[in-house]
Design an enzyme around this catalytic site. Structure first.
Site, short mmCIF file in Angstrom:
data_model
loop_
_atom_site.label_atom_id
_atom_site.label_comp_id
_atom_site.label_asym_id
_atom_site.label_seq_id
_atom_site.Cartn_x
_atom_site.Cartn_y
_atom_site.Cartn_z
CE1 TYR A 156 -4.55 -0.46 0.45
CE2 TYR A 156 -4.15 1.86 0.86
CZ TYR A 156 -5.01 0.83 0.56
OH TYR A 156 -6.33 1.10 0.34
CE LYS A 223 -2.13 -16.90 1.08
NZ LYS A 223 -3.19 -17.90 1.23
CG ASP A 277 -6.26 -18.20 2.41
OD1 ASP A 277 -5.82 -18.17 3.57
OD2 ASP A 277 -5.79 -18.94 1.52
O1 LIG Z 1 -6.85 5.87 -1.08
C1 LIG Z 1 -7.68 5.31 -1.78
O2 LIG Z 1 -8.10 5.78 -2.83
C2 LIG Z 1 -8.25 3.98 -1.35
C3 LIG Z 1 -8.03 3.73 0.10
C4 LIG Z 1 -8.84 2.61 0.63
O3 LIG Z 1 -9.48 1.84 -0.04
C5 LIG Z 1 -8.85 2.43 2.08
O4 LIG Z 1 -8.04 3.02 2.78
O5 LIG Z 1 -9.67 1.64 2.57
MG LIG Z 2 -10.54 0.37 1.14
#
Ligand SMILES: O=C(O)CCC(=O)C(=O)O
Ligand SMILES: [Mg+2]
Ligand SMILES: NC(=O)C1=CN([C@@H]2O[C@H](COP(=O)(O)OP(=O)(O)OC[C@H]3O[C@@H](n4cnc5c(N)ncnc54)[C@H](OP(=O)(O)O)[C@@H]3O)[C@@H](O)[C@H]2O)C=CC1
Length: 412
Positions: A156, A223, A277
């Site tokens: 992320y 995972k 999962d």
């Molecule tokens: O930052 C985004 O556009 C998506 C972030 C997201 O899906 C979240 O933090 O749950």
């Molecule tokens: Mg999200």
């Protein structure tokens, strides 16, 4: 143009991280993109009415608008002006609507940038059932979990390069020559950094939360069978932290089986882990066995939307991004672009994020008034489209009307 004068008093943070909250705090808000302005308007009205009802004018939030996303771009030429970061630091507490992130191209997520720059390392997303809400579950009241999602690391973090870029080519050449890794031709490459430090501080918060509220368990969701040195390490570091800092207050699930045939006579918080999962099916089939879930960033993202579906959907899913300095409260969902400007979607997610914010401020009376009024409104079958389409005999109302209906039930 947005007027950025603060008319209240600033919240301050003590050394032990507790807050000094004045009776007239400046609280930052970002309206958001897409459905953001609609849900923000409804939520602000509900919070203001609840504070007035609870404290009879002795307390009042002074809303301080912060620019981000499309509105910021229009007004300043920047998606996320430096002033917004400074102002959030000064406000200490802020609440925001969703911000749009393009897929496969364009700017990086502004939501993620806010979390990273302000080091809001814990994304806290409670998932609970409100009676009267339609649910696909047979026993939705058994769903009562809080996701603690690591908020700054993992894939992320957005460290990646497109296929064919010079960076991706150079990295694949290094991986092939120096590490003997065989990659497909012209790969896009992403990096998944996860650290002991990042895991420890997230799991520490999750365990403290469980202890403070006398909850049974904290489950590490990973995972780690496949990604051994990132997700597997998350699991190991999580157990390590529990043993090092909470030895007398926690017990592992395997210790329980070894010593007490799986029962927990000690009343300690059970630390367990599940492979991601399998966790998704456990959440559907045996939700009552899970209370706090501590997850890496991406697992928590997926899991929080899926859990929201079990208790009414994304329109009822609140959240908070919390660091050691400031916190930003926000719904779990995004900008729902097809409903932008239609005054249609459920503001419940942002209203409940406001409830979390009021609790964080210590203004629990106002928070409880809103929770009760929201439940009463849904029980009276006055709901937005998302709940109406799953309920028989419901009266579908607009986003703003749903907010007004909640206000009319305050204090009942
Ligand atoms: O930052 C985004 O556009 C998506 C972030 C997201 O899906 C979240 O933090 O749950
Ligand atoms: Mg999200
Ligand atoms: N923290 C943030 O600011 C976040 C931003 N985003 C961004 O939002 C944009 C859109 O993402 P998308 O994948 O469409 O996900 P969204 O969460 O915006 O919407 C997906 C669907 O969820 C339902 N939904 C969402 N919000 C509500 C609500 N308040 N009330 C009722 N139903 C709701 C709708 O379902 P239905 O169609 O069935 O009616 C909607 O079409 C992207 O740019 C994404 O990056 C995404 C998540 C978080």
């Amino acid at each position: 143009m947005v007027d950025q004068r603060a008319t209240g008093t600033w919240i301050t943070v003590e050394k032990d991280l507790s807050l000094n909250v004045p009776s007239d705090p400046n609280i930052g808000f970002i309206e958001g993109d897409g459905v953001g302005p609609d849900i923000w308007a409804a939520s602000q009205a509900v919070m203001d009415a609840a504070v007035t009802k609870a404290y009879g004018g002795k307390r009042k939030i002074h809303w301080y608008e912060l620019l981000a996303g499309e509105k910021a771009k229009r007004e300043t030429g920047e998606w996320l002006p430096e002033r917004t970061f400074e102002a959030i630091r000064q406000c200490v507490i802020a609440i925001k609507g969703p911000l749009t992130t393009p897929v496969g191209e364009g700017i990086r997520s502004l939501n993620v940038t806010l979390r990273q720059v302000l080091d809001l390392y814990a994304c806290v997303r409670p998932v609970r059932y409100f009676s009267g809400v339609p649910s696909p579950m047979k026993d939705p009241q058994k769903v009562n979990m809080v996701v603690f999602r690591e908020n700054t690391e993992d894939v992320y973090a957005g460290i990646e390069w497109p296929a064919g870029s010079e960076e991706a080519e150079r990295l694949s050449a290094i991986l092939e020559k120096e590490f003997g890794v065989k990659l497909p031709k012209n790969p896009g490459i992403g990096i998944k950094p996860m650290s002991r430090f990042g895991t420890h501080r997230l799991v520490r918060r999750a365990i403290r939360y469980a202890l403070d509220r006398k909850l049974n368990s904290v489950t590490l969701v990973h995972k780690g069978n496949i990604m051994k040195y990132t997700e597997g390490a998350f699991r190991n570091w999580g157990y390590e932290l529990a043993a090092a800092e909470f030895a007398s207050e926690t017990v592992t699930e395997s210790e329980l089986w070894e010593k007490y045939d799986g029962k927990n006579p000690s009343g300690r918080v059970v630390i367990k882990d599940r492979i991601a999962d399998s966790m998704f099916q456990q959440a559907l089939l045996r939700p009552e066995e899970y209370q706090v879930l501590a997850t890496p960033n991406l697992n928590g993202d997926y899991l929080s939307d899926a859990l929201a579906a079990q208790v009414g959907g994304l329109g009822m899913a609140p959240g908070a991004n919390i660091g050691d300095g400031c916190a930003i409260f926000e719904a779990t969902h995004g900008t729902a672009p097809k409903y932008a400007g239609m005054d249609k979607v459920n503001p419940g997610s942002l209203i409940l994020s406001g409830v979390m914010m009021l609790e964080h401020l210590g203004w629990v009376e106002a928070a409880h008034l809103i929770e009760k009024a929201l439940e009463k409104t849904i029980q009276s079958r006055v709901v937005t489209y998302d709940l109406a389409r799953q309920m028989e005999g419901a009266r579908e109302v607009k986003c703003s009307e749903f907010g007004q209906a909640i206000i009319s039930h305050l204090g009942e």
